[in-house]
Write a protein that holds these residues in place. Structure first.
Motif, PDB file in Angstrom:
ATOM      1  N   SER A  82       2.744   1.657  -3.356  1.00 18.89           N
ATOM      2  CA  SER A  82       1.841   2.104  -4.434  1.00 18.89           C
ATOM      3  C   SER A  82       1.522   3.585  -4.292  1.00 18.89           C
ATOM      4  O   SER A  82       1.568   4.340  -5.275  1.00 18.89           O
ATOM      5  CB  SER A  82       0.558   1.274  -4.409  1.00 18.89           C
ATOM      6  N   TRP A  83       1.213   4.001  -3.064  1.00 23.94           N
ATOM      7  CA  TRP A  83       0.875   5.409  -2.860  1.00 23.94           C
ATOM      8  C   TRP A  83       2.079   6.311  -3.127  1.00 23.94           C
ATOM      9  O   TRP A  83       1.944   7.382  -3.725  1.00 23.94           O
ATOM     10  CB  TRP A  83       0.358   5.645  -1.449  1.00 23.94           C
ATOM     11  N   SER A 107       0.828  -1.210   0.000  1.00 26.92           N
ATOM     12  CA  SER A 107       0.000   0.000   0.000  1.00 26.92           C
ATOM     13  C   SER A 107       0.862   1.259   0.000  1.00 26.92           C
ATOM     14  O   SER A 107       0.633   2.193  -0.779  1.00 26.92           O
ATOM     15  CB  SER A 107      -0.929   0.000   1.228  1.00 26.92           C
ATOM     16  N   ASP A 134       1.940   9.215  -5.789  1.00 24.63           N
ATOM     17  CA  ASP A 134       2.156  10.571  -5.278  1.00 24.63           C
ATOM     18  C   ASP A 134       3.331  11.245  -5.979  1.00 24.63           C
ATOM     19  O   ASP A 134       3.280  12.435  -6.313  1.00 24.63           O
ATOM     20  CB  ASP A 134       2.405  10.483  -3.773  1.00 24.63           C
TER      21      ASP A 134
END
Length: 575
Positions: free
Chosen positions: A428-429, A425, A433
Motif C-alpha cells: 500500500s505504501w 502495508s 508513494d
C-alpha cells in the motif's frame, strides 16, 4: 493502483471491451495488425494516465481523475490493434467482460466501467484462489505465500488474464492435492474440473501445457487409475494444440520492430545448426536475468517500474522457504504405494516445472528475440508464478512426532499472518508513494555516474539508445532519453562537449517502453535525465554542440542517437 498502470493493462482492457461487444475472438487485419472493435471511450479514459508509465516523477492528480470521469459512452466502435492480448482466450476475461457488458448497459460512466472490470477480476480471482487453498492438503503454507506476493495482488487488482491464470493454477493444484487423499465415492468424477482448470492455464501460454504432469500425483489415490491421469493430460494437450493452430491461422502476427531481425524460421535453423550455442544462450539468460525474473515475480509492480524495498524481497524469500519446510513436516496426505512412485512422481513434477521454464525461454527466443542473439529477451517474472504454484504438489511429507507437528501448526499460521500484514502495508505504501506523493522516494541506486570530456576523437562509432529531449535555458541544460545501459554499477555516461559544464548530475529513469519494444529486461532502468550548468563565459550551448556516450560492461561503448551533428559523423545504424 492508478488506472492502466499494470503491465499492458490497456491492451487487456481493449480485449475485454471486444469480448463485451460480442466479438469473442480476435482477428488479424493484414500482416501487421490484430485486435478487434472497441468503443472509443476505452481509449479516451486512458489518455490522462498515459504520462505516468515508467516516469517516476509523474503523479496522479485530481484533474486526471476528473478528466477521465467526464468521458461519456459515445457508442462509436472502431478497430483497435492489440496483438499481444488478442491471442488470449475469452474465457480468461469472462469476469471483467461480464462486468463491462452489464455496466455499459446500465449507462455507467466509462471510467467506472473500467473500475467494475477491475473489481470483477479481483473478486473472482480471489475466490478461486481461496477455494484452491481450502482444498489443498499439502503445500498449503507455501501456496499461501505465493498467492500473497505483491505481484500477484497487483495482478488481481488490475484487468489482465494473468490473474485468472494464477487463480486457476492454485485451484487446479488445490484440487489435485485434495483428490490425492479423497477415498470417497468416485473421486474420478472430479477429474473434469481438474482438466478444465489445466486447459485454461495451458491456453494462456502453451509452455504451461508441460505443467499437466502434476496430475500424475493422483495415482496416490487407489481409486484413480493411471489411465485417467493420462486422459486428463491428453485432453489438455489436444485442446491447447487446437487453440494454437487457430491462433496461428486467424489471429497471431509476427513480432516486428524496425532494426530488429526476428524470424521464427531462421531462429529454428540457428538452433538446429548451433545447439551448443543455444545452450549457452539459455545459460547466459539464466545467469544475467534470473535475479530480475525473481524480483519481478515477487514484487516489481506497475509497469515493472515500482519495486518493493530490498529488505522485503529478502524477507519474502525467507518466508517462502520457512513455509515450504513447514509443509514438509505438517503434511497429512497418504503415502505413495511404492518407492518408485514416492520418488519418481515428485521428480516428474519438478522436471515438468523446469522444462516449462525452458520452454518459456525457447518460445520467447523464437518469437521475440533477434536471430542468433546471445540472450533471450521479452521474458517477465510474472510468467513464472504458475510454475511456483505447481511446485506445491511436489512437496514431500516427512513423519515427525505429533508434539512437534502441533508446534509447527500453531506457530507457522501466526508467522504467515504477520508477514501478510507486512506485505499489505508495504504494498500500500509503495503504491501511494509511487503514484500519489509528490515527494516520493527514489528507487535504489537512483544516480548514474557521469563525467565530462572534450575529446571528440574518443567518441565511439557504434550508436544505441536515443536522446528524446534537450532543453537549454538560462545556462542550464537538461537531457532526457535512454541508452544501452544494463544498470551495472560500472556503467557511466560521458557528456562530450567543448564547453565547461558544472554540477553535472544524471538520474535513472525507468523505460519499460524500451523493454517492451526491444524485449530486453536489462534495459528496464536504461532511461536517464542529465542536468548541468554552463559557465556564463562559455556562451550559448545548442543541441549540436555535445554528444552523449554510454559506457557499459554489458553493451560496450555507444554513442546515444540524437547527439549533436559534430559528434555523429558516419555512424552505424542505431539499435
Amino acid at each position: 493502483m492508478s488506472p492502466f498502470q499494470s503491465a499492458d493493462e490497456l491492451n487487456h482492457y481493449l480485449r475485454v471491451g471486444q469480448i463485451a461487444h460480442g466479438q469473442f475472438m480476435g482477428h488479424r487485419v493484414g500482416e501487421t495488425e490484430s485486435g478487434g472493435d472497441v468503443e472509443r471511450s476505452f481509449l479516451d479514459i486512458y489518455r490522462p494516465f498515459h504520462r505516468l508509465m515508467t516516469k517516476y516523477d509523474e503523479k496522479v492528480h485530481r484533474e486526471d481523475i476528473i478528466t477521465a470521469g467526464l468521458v461519456n459512452n459515445n457508442g462509436i466502435y472502431q478497430f483497435q490493434s492489440f496483438p499481444n492480448t488478442a491471442i488470449y482466450s475469452p474465457l480468461l476475461y469472462a469476469p471483467s467482460a461480464i462486468a463491462v457488458f452489464l455496466t455499459t448497459k446500465l449507462e455507467v460512466k466509462p471510467l467506472y466501467v473500467f473500475y467494475s472490470a477491475r473489481v470483477a477480476t479481483a473478486i473472482v480471482s480471489a475466490l478461486i484462489s481461496f477455494f484452491g487453498l481450502l482444498l489443498a492438503r499439502k503445500g498449503r503454507y507455501y501456496l499461501f505465500v505465493i498467492l500473497m506476493l505483491p505481484m500477484v495482488l497487483s495482478l488481481y487488482s488490475a484487468v489482465n488474464q494473468d490473474a485468472m491464470v494464477i487463480a486457476l493454477s492454485a485451484f487446479g493444484i488445490g484440487l489435485i492435492s485434495f483428490l490425492t487423499g479423497d477415498e470417497g465415492k468416485s473421486p474420478s468424477k472430479k477429474l473434469p474440473a481438474v482438466s478444465a482448470a489445466l486447459i485454461l492455464v495451458a491456453m494462456a501460454r502453451p509452455p504451461y501445457l508441460l505443467l499437466t504432469a502434476a496430475v500424475l500425483s493422483l495415482v496416490k489415490n487407489k481409486s484413480i487409475r493411471f489411465i485417467a491421469c493420462a486422459a486428463v493430460m491428453a485432453l489438455t494437450a489436444i485442446a491447447s494444440i487446437i487453440w494454437v493452430i487457430y491462433l496461428k491461422k486467424s489471429v497471431w502476427i509476427p513480432f516486428f520492430v524496425p532494426g530488429m531481425h526476428v524470424s521464427i524460421g531462421e531462429q529454428i535453423s540457428f538452433i538446429v545448426h548451433n545447439p551448443l550455442q543455444f545452450i549457452k544462450v539459455i545459460l547466459n539468460t539464466i545467469i544475467h536475468q534470473g535475479n530480475i525474473y525473481l524480483h519481478q515475480g515477487i514484487g516489481d509492480i506497475g509497469w515493472l517500474d515500482t519495486p518493493m524495498p530490498d529488505w522485503y524481497f529478502c524477507l519474502t524469500l525467507y518466508m517462502a522457504v520457512i513455509a515450504a519446510v513447514a509443509d514438509i513436516f505438517s503434511g497429512t496426505t497418504p503415502s505413495y504405494r511404492n518407492k518408485i512412485e514416492s520418488i519418481g512422481i515428485p521428480l516428474a513434477v519438478c522436471a515438468s516445472v523446469v522444462l516449462t521454464f525452458l520452454a518459456i525461454l525457447t518460445t520467447q527466443y523464437l518469437n521475440y528475440t533477434p536471430v542468433g542473439a546471445d540472450e533471450v529477451i521479452g521474458v517477465q517474472g510474472r510468467y513464472m508464478i504458475p510454475l511456483a504454484i505447481f511446485l506445491a504438489v511436489a512437496v514431500p511429507h516427512v513423519s515427525i512426532p505429533n508434539r512437534v507437528r502441533d508446534v509447527v501448526g500453531a506457530t507457522i499460521p501466526l508467522a504467515l499472518f504477520a508477514w501478510a500484514i507486512v506485505t499489505a502495508s508495504v504494498l500500500s505504501w509503495t503504491i501511494i508513494d509511487r503514484y500519489y506523493l509528490e515527494t516520493a522516494s527514489r528507487p535504489p541506486d537512483f544516480h548514474i555516474h557521469i563525467a565530462a570530456s572534450s575529446d571528440f576523437a574518443s567518441v565511439p562509432r557504434k550508436v544505441g539508445g536515443h536522446i528524446d529531449n534537450v532543453t537549454v535555458q538560462d545556462n542550464h541544460i537538461a537531457i532526457t532519453g535512454w541508452a544501452l545501459r544494463s544498470g551495472s554499477g560500472n556503467s557511466e555516461l560521458v557528456l562530450v562537449t567543448r564547453y565547461q559544464l558544472q554540477d553535472l548530475e544524471a538520474r535513472k529513469m525507468s523505460r519499460i517502453d524500451v523493454v517492451n519494444v526491444l524485449k530486453d529486461q536489462k534495459l528496464q532502468w536504461s532511461g536517464f535525465h542529465v542536468t548541468g550548468t554552463i559557465a556564463p563565459e562559455e556562451g550559448n550551448l545548442t543541441a549540436d554542440d555535445f554528444c552523449l556516450v554510454s559506457k557499459d560492461p554489458e553493451y560496450g561503448d555507444t554513442l546515444v542517437d540524437g547527439s549533436g551533428a559534430a559528434c555523429r559523423g558516419d555512424m552505424a545504424s542505431p539499435r
